[in-house]
Motif scaffolding. Structure first.
Motif, PDB file in Angstrom:
ATOM      1  N   ARG A   1       0.984  -1.034  -0.073  1.00  0.00           N
ATOM      2  CA  ARG A   1       0.136  -0.005  -0.044  1.00  0.00           C
ATOM      3  C   ARG A   1       0.804   1.161  -0.166  1.00  0.00           C
ATOM      4  O   ARG A   1       1.944   1.349   0.783  1.00  0.00           O
TER       5      ARG A   1
ATOM      6  N   TRP B   1      -4.326  10.162   2.610  1.00  0.00           N
ATOM      7  CA  TRP B   1      -4.917  10.273   3.852  1.00  0.00           C
ATOM      8  C   TRP B   1      -4.367  11.791   4.094  1.00  0.00           C
ATOM      9  O   TRP B   1      -3.275  12.365   3.997  1.00  0.00           O
ATOM     10  N   ARG B   2      -5.428  12.928   4.084  1.00  0.00           N
ATOM     11  CA  ARG B   2      -4.813  14.145   4.462  1.00  0.00           C
ATOM     12  C   ARG B   2      -5.645  14.842   5.562  1.00  0.00           C
ATOM     13  O   ARG B   2      -6.678  14.204   6.054  1.00  0.00           O
ATOM     14  N   SER B   3      -5.059  15.753   6.059  1.00  0.00           N
ATOM     15  CA  SER B   3      -5.432  16.407   7.162  1.00  0.00           C
ATOM     16  C   SER B   3      -5.414  17.952   7.068  1.00  0.00           C
ATOM     17  O   SER B   3      -5.285  18.475   6.018  1.00  0.00           O
TER      18      SER B   3
ATOM     19  N   SER C   1       0.670   5.915  -0.900  1.00  0.00           N
ATOM     20  CA  SER C   1      -0.360   6.875  -0.863  1.00  0.00           C
ATOM     21  C   SER C   1      -0.318   7.604  -2.325  1.00  0.00           C
ATOM     22  O   SER C   1       0.693   7.506  -2.928  1.00  0.00           O
TER      23      SER C   1
ATOM     24  N   LYS D   1       3.895   5.075  -7.856  1.00  0.00           N
ATOM     25  CA  LYS D   1       4.767   5.569  -6.907  1.00  0.00           C
ATOM     26  C   LYS D   1       5.664   4.362  -6.720  1.00  0.00           C
ATOM     27  O   LYS D   1       5.103   3.207  -5.870  1.00  0.00           O
TER      28      LYS D   1
HETATM   29  C1  LIG Z   1      -2.840  11.327  10.621  1.00  0.00           C
HETATM   30  C2  LIG Z   1      -2.310  11.793   9.034  1.00  0.00           C
HETATM   31  C3  LIG Z   1      -2.407  12.870   8.343  1.00  0.00           C
HETATM   32  C4  LIG Z   1      -1.711  13.311   7.125  1.00  0.00           C
HETATM   33  N1  LIG Z   1      -2.176  14.414   6.580  1.00  0.00           N
HETATM   34  C5  LIG Z   1      -1.347  14.573   5.520  1.00  0.00           C
HETATM   35  C6  LIG Z   1      -1.802  15.504   4.678  1.00  0.00           C
HETATM   36  O1  LIG Z   1      -2.370  16.613   5.082  1.00  0.00           O
HETATM   37  N2  LIG Z   1      -1.391  15.858   3.414  1.00  0.00           N
HETATM   38  C7  LIG Z   1      -0.561  14.937   2.852  1.00  0.00           C
HETATM   39  O2  LIG Z   1       0.346  15.196   1.825  1.00  0.00           O
HETATM   40  N3  LIG Z   1      -0.048  13.794   3.467  1.00  0.00           N
HETATM   41  C8  LIG Z   1      -0.829  13.753   4.629  1.00  0.00           C
HETATM   42  N4  LIG Z   1      -0.567  12.457   5.501  1.00  0.00           N
HETATM   43  C9  LIG Z   1       0.698  11.474   4.617  1.00  0.00           C
HETATM   44  C10 LIG Z   1       0.225  10.717   3.602  1.00  0.00           C
HETATM   45  O3  LIG Z   1      -1.191  10.307   3.835  1.00  0.00           O
HETATM   46  C11 LIG Z   1       1.159   9.387   3.397  1.00  0.00           C
HETATM   47  O4  LIG Z   1       1.020   8.843   4.364  1.00  0.00           O
HETATM   48  C12 LIG Z   1       2.356   9.937   3.215  1.00  0.00           C
HETATM   49  O5  LIG Z   1       2.744  10.899   1.994  1.00  0.00           O
HETATM   50  C13 LIG Z   1       3.539   8.908   2.976  1.00  0.00           C
HETATM   51  O6  LIG Z   1       3.161   8.087   1.958  1.00  0.00           O
HETATM   52  P1  LIG Z   1       2.945   6.626   2.191  1.00  0.00           P
HETATM   53  O7  LIG Z   1       1.525   6.460   2.551  1.00  0.00           O
HETATM   54  O8  LIG Z   1       2.824   6.020   0.525  1.00  0.00           O
HETATM   55  O9  LIG Z   1       4.070   5.703   2.413  1.00  0.00           O
HETATM   56  C14 LIG Z   1      -0.919  12.199   6.504  1.00  0.00           C
HETATM   57  C15 LIG Z   1      -0.807  10.899   7.158  1.00  0.00           C
HETATM   58  C16 LIG Z   1      -1.439  10.720   8.499  1.00  0.00           C
HETATM   59  C17 LIG Z   1      -1.202   9.482   9.047  1.00  0.00           C
END
Ligand SMILES: Cc1cc2nc3c(=O)[nH]c(=O)nc-3n(C[C@H](O)[C@H](O)[C@H](O)COP(=O)(O)O)c2cc1C
Length: 187
Positions: A10, A134-136, A12, A170
């Motif tokens: 998995r 997952w964004r926040s 993102s 990716k």
């Molecule tokens: C609680 C949480 C909030 C996140 N918020 C953001 C965000 O606002 N913007 C973003 O680009 N990535 C955010 N991420 C990270 C991505 O979702 C992602 O996990 C990260 O870019 C690493 O990529 P990968 O999941 O492929 O390893 C967040 C992850 C978590 C767990």
């Protein structure tokens, strides 16, 4: 895709296009979220689906909530940029920890459970070839965002999961198990 392959691969996807997940893919995604670990089976979750033109309204809400989070008006340029953020994916799931009063299960455990549900859904998306990220943002902690989404005072937003068709592939980070796992000697 088998379960371990989905868990191990998995990642993102930030560039997502139409179409969003089909009804059956979405059903599988949410069904996976419902299998998150859940102390005392409180089901402390809510998932809001935002798609189509609702994303435009969500963009406006993001601007309002961001201004509340920053405690000052934001520039028209930034507002215009922020307003289009939800259009980056056809489908958005707002993952909410719906906190219940329970003497044995503190709030943190319920928030963790909602986070676990989010991760389960991310993996279920990936297993079906649906891209997800997952964004926040600080705006998700504001009363304005909560009111706009009709959430209650005890609800907490844990994230916005953007879903769609991956535009790019990716590569995975080269994390090694040995760098994160150590045996505790017990003395
Ligand atoms: C609680 C949480 C909030 C996140 N918020 C953001 C965000 O606002 N913007 C973003 O680009 N990535 C955010 N991420 C990270 C991505 O979702 C992602 O996990 C990260 O870019 C690493 O990529 P990968 O999941 O492929 O390893 C967040 C992850 C978590 C767990």
């Amino acid at each position: 895709m088998d379960a371990l392959t989905a868990l191990h691969t998995r990642n993102s996807i930030n560039l997502l296009s139409e179409p969003g997940p089909s009804e059956s893919q979405l059903e599988n995604i949410v069904k996976a979220g419902l299998r998150a670990c859940d102390h005392r089976s409180l089901t402390p979750w809510k998932f809001l689906l935002i798609e189509g033109s609702a994303r435009n309204k969500f963009g406006k809400l993001m601007v309002k909530a961001k201004e509340a989070a920053d405690k000052r008006p934001i520039s028209p340029e930034l507002a215009a940029k922020l307003e289009t953020k939800p259009l980056r994916a056809p489908t958005i799931l707002v993952v909410v920890a719906s906190i219940k009063e329970h003497e044995k299960v503190p709030e943190i455990e319920q928030v963790l459970s909602a986070g676990a549900a989010a991760q389960m859904m991310m993996t279920a998306a990936h297993a079906q070839g649906v891209g997800a990220i997952w964004r926040s943002g600080s705006m998700m902690f504001t009363p304005e965002m909560h009111q706009g989404l009709s959430l209650s005072e005890t609800d907490q937003i844990v994230g916005f999961i953007y879903l769609g068709t991956p535009k790019v592939a990716k590569s995975l980070p080269a994390h090694k198990v040995a760098d994160f796992l150590e045996r505790w000697p017990g003395e």
